[in-house]
Write an enzyme that holds these catalytic residues in place. Structure first.
Site, mmCIF file in Angstrom:
data_model
loop_
_atom_site.group_PDB
_atom_site.id
_atom_site.type_symbol
_atom_site.label_atom_id
_atom_site.label_comp_id
_atom_site.label_asym_id
_atom_site.label_seq_id
_atom_site.Cartn_x
_atom_site.Cartn_y
_atom_site.Cartn_z
ATOM 1 N N CYS A 244 18.114 88.346 -1.067
ATOM 2 C CA CYS A 244 17.499 86.817 0.015
ATOM 3 C C CYS A 244 16.616 86.970 -0.040
ATOM 4 O O CYS A 244 16.087 85.557 1.019
ATOM 5 C CB CYS A 244 18.760 86.795 0.745
ATOM 6 S SG CYS A 244 20.399 86.940 0.075
ATOM 7 N N ILE A 245 15.898 87.962 1.016
ATOM 8 C CA ILE A 245 14.560 88.106 1.695
ATOM 9 C C ILE A 245 14.057 88.146 0.381
ATOM 10 O O ILE A 245 12.569 88.596 1.465
ATOM 11 C CB ILE A 245 15.375 88.890 3.168
ATOM 12 C CG1 ILE A 245 14.671 90.195 2.534
ATOM 13 C CG2 ILE A 245 16.173 88.455 3.956
ATOM 14 C CD1 ILE A 245 14.558 91.444 3.511
#
Length: 342
Positions: free
Chosen positions: A334-335
């Site tokens: 997600c990052i």
């Protein structure tokens, strides 16, 4: 133009991230904020073992970023509020008819459905900022979407979730046909495989409403890696059982029936907020490596590494403690956002 999103297993020029900025996501206390900075930094350094990393850094955070990040990580100054680069950044695409041309799909980002708590107006510009930084052609889209809401095989197949792309808080006028047409236009996906929902925790106030990148991924054409919650006390036991039955009956863009490989969840069922959504599916494939989520469970973390080494042969798997990420609503995938090589 014929845009195509390569598989994550294709070679990368670099991975993009965003350095945390003070706000609700980072944490209210000094200890929480330090934990957030440290975890984003640890992921960046793990990825940098395999490929270059470029980091968007808000001007307010430049001194800290320069202090914490190694000199190998490129700092790109840009406004930051939310810092989940997979979702706020662009989705990179290539044009097989124009070798050497890089595209960047600029989805509309509204903080996962414009919840009251989200700070996303600065992050909504990250797609165009990153595209400009690398000289990519901007592929504008009117679809509210996030990179964590799609997974592709690079050969025409995309995984989607009904509660994400068809979320009325995101796309109130969309239907499957419109979403699928936009996936074909922007990332070259001719076959959409729809999941009815995601993991239970992801429907909390701070969730994404069902991102696929915590549930399933295509490790190679025709092969799916699926989160497997084996404990019947956890509500995701039924969720993942039903998803396995559904996906086992699906075919990809080439007409292949999916081979499904189970990736067992860690043993921990709950934290102070309720049932966890800890998932090893939320990993990043890099050049010659995989950066995997760890959850402080030696046996489960090792078992996940073994499975990832098997499905990604020739890649070294490293683990980073992802519990501080999941406490804030996501994981390593997600990052991060990969930029494919041309």
């Amino acid at each position: 133009m014929s845009w195509r999103m390569p598989a994550e297993t294709a070679r990368h020029d670099r991975t993009w991230m965003a350095f945390p900025a003070e706000g609700q996501t980072l944490g209210e206390t000094a200890a929480e904020r330090e934990e957030g900075y440290a975890t984003w930094t640890a992921v960046a350094h793990a990825v940098a073992e395999f490929e270059p990393v470029s980091m968007l850094v808000d001007p307010r955070e430049l001194p800290r970023a320069r202090r914490m990040l190694s000199g190998s990580i490129e700092i790109v100054e840009a406004p930051v509020d939310e810092f989940w680069m997979r979702d706020s950044g662009p989705t990179f695409v290539v044009d097989d008819e124009r070798p050497g041309v890089l595209g960047a799909v600029d989805w509309i980002f509204n903080g996962w459905g414009a919840p009251d708590w989200a700070e996303w107006r600065l992050a909504g510009e990250h797609g165009s900022i990153v595209a400009g930084a690398v000289g990519a052609e901007l592929v504008s889209s009117v679809l509210v979407n996030e990179g964590g809401g799609i997974h592709v095989d690079g050969e025409g197949t995309v995984l989607l979730t009904e509660t994400v792309q068809l979320d009325p808080r995101r796309n109130p006028f969309a239907d499957r046909a419109r979403v699928e047409a936009e996936m074909l236009r922007t990332i070259g996906a001719s076959k959409a495989v729809w999941l009815p929902r995601g993991l239970t925790r992801d429907y909390d106030d701070f969730g994404t409403n069902g991102h696929v990148d915590i549930v399933a991924t295509i490790v190679s054409p025709g092969r799916l890696l699926l989160h497997d919650q084996q404990d019947p006390e956890h509500p995701d036991h039924a969720v993942t059982r039903d998803l396995r039955a559904l996906l086992s009956a699906q075919t990809d863009a080439a007409g292949r029936r999916f081979e499904i490989i189970d990736l067992p969840a860690p043993a921990t069922l709950r934290d102070e907020e309720g049932f966890v959504d800890w998932s090893y599916v939320n990993h990043l494939v890099t050049n010659d490596g995989v950066v995997a989520c760890g959850f402080g469970e030696e046996k489960a973390d090792a078992a996940a590494r073994a499975i990832l080494e098997d499905v990604y042969p020739g890649r070294r798997v490293v683990t980073v403690d992802a519990r501080p990420l999941f406490a804030r609503g996501g994981g390593i995938h997600c990052i991060t956002q990969q930029q494919p090589s041309l």
